[in-house]
Design an enzyme around this catalytic site. Structure first.
Site, short mmCIF file in Angstrom:
data_model
loop_
_atom_site.label_atom_id
_atom_site.label_comp_id
_atom_site.label_asym_id
_atom_site.label_seq_id
_atom_site.Cartn_x
_atom_site.Cartn_y
_atom_site.Cartn_z
CB CYS A 249 38.40 35.53 29.62
SG CYS A 249 38.64 37.31 29.67
CB CYS B 39 40.22 37.13 32.47
SG CYS B 39 38.65 37.77 31.85
CG ASP B 40 42.13 33.65 33.20
OD1 ASP B 40 42.09 34.38 34.21
OD2 ASP B 40 41.21 32.87 32.89
#
Length: 309
Positions: A140, A143-144
């Site tokens: 992701c 997300c990261d």
């Protein structure tokens, strides 16, 4: 109610999955005084528990580890009365008024059911992949990606998702490699044009990953050219895999799904089966993030309350 059902405890709501969607449904259902069971075969938090850090969920200005976030959700759900059982889901019979789920710990019954089993990323199955997941390997970019400011990262894949996330990662990384096993991308022409002309993106054509290497964190990827079998060490700090995802719906029958196996719902999380709701990544939707999963879970729980009334 059949004689078989009367021998078992009957719950107001059985929730399949203890990720953000499932546990939020448990919290909202518990606050509405429903008798709730949550079934999960992994640790609380679902896939987010394997994420090194959750940095974009409101209310945590310094971020929070995926494991800790999952533990907080579980603790809150239990505080509102949810019973959580660790079990592997084998099959679900959802077409009747009473929903039945068969698991490795036996059969459970509910007047309503919320499917929040999420998705599983397709993996490459190469050395180092499992050990370094959450330690440089991610599924992701949203997300990261911010954790890789001014670093080198790789994206594995050549479809729309891979190219979109590679472009997103250029906001942070100073160099983005796309590792693609073919000699042309599968993404739509508009995305291809953007990525082919981006100064921070380099595409490694006809190339596959042989292994991920690193001690505590990812340090390099060993890649191989599929046409001449030459290998290359690619030093990177992060790798984002986009070779597809699989919705965890194989245990379900008689429920309307799309061609990929995602459950089709209304905006109220209602499925094609009365009393059966779906929430989170397992349903067909635009954005699959923790915050949208939590929203789905809350809506599903309140719709279950309305259904029971």
């Amino acid at each position: 109610m059949s004689p078989e059902t009367t021998k078992k405890k009957l719950y107001d709501m059985v929730i399949l999955g203890a990720g953000p969607a499932g546990l939020t449904a448990a919290i909202y259902g518990g606050r509405a005084n429903l008798n709730i069971l949550v079934l999960e075969h992994m640790m609380a938090g679902g896939e987010i528990a394997s994420s090194e850090r959750l940095d974009n969920y409101p209310g945590f200005p310094e971020g929070i580890s995926g494991v800790e976030f999952g533990q907080f959700l579980e603790k809150q759900a239990v505080r509102f009365g949810a019973e959580i059982v660790s079990a592997t889901i084998e099959e679900a019979d959802v077409l009747g008024d009473i929903k039945k789920v068969s698991t490795s710990k036996g059969d459970f019954y509910g007047r309503t059911m919320v499917v929040a089993t999420g998705t599983a990323p397709r993996v490459l199955g190469v050395p180092g992949e499992e050990a370094l997941r959450g330690r440089g390997i991610s599924f992701c970019a949203t997300c990261d990606g911010p954790f890789f400011q001014d670093r080198k990262v790789a994206v594995i894949g050549g479809g729309d998702s891979a190219v979109k996330e590679a472009l997103y990662l250029t906001r942070f990384a100073n160099e983005v490699f796309i590792i693609h096993r073919r000699d042309k991308l599968r993404a739509v022409p508009f995305l291809q044009e953007q990525v082919l002309n981006h100064p921070r993106v380099e595409i490694l054509w006809d190339t596959v990953v042989k292994s991920f290497d690193g001690e505590d964190r990812l340090g390099k990827i060993i890649v191989e050219h599929v046409k001449d079998s030459t290998t290359l060490e690619l030093p990177v700090d992060g790798a984002f895999l986009y070779v597809g995802r699989i919705p965890n719906t194989g245990f379900l029958k008689g429920v309307e799904m799309d061609g990929q196996g995602y459950i089709i719902t209304s905006e109220e999380m209602e499925t094609s089966v009365p009393g059966l709701f779906a929430a989170g990544d397992v349903r067909r939707k635009f954005l699959r993030q923790v915050i949208t999963a939590a929203s789905d879970g809350a809506i599903a729980a309140m719709m279950a309350v309305r259904y029971l009334e």
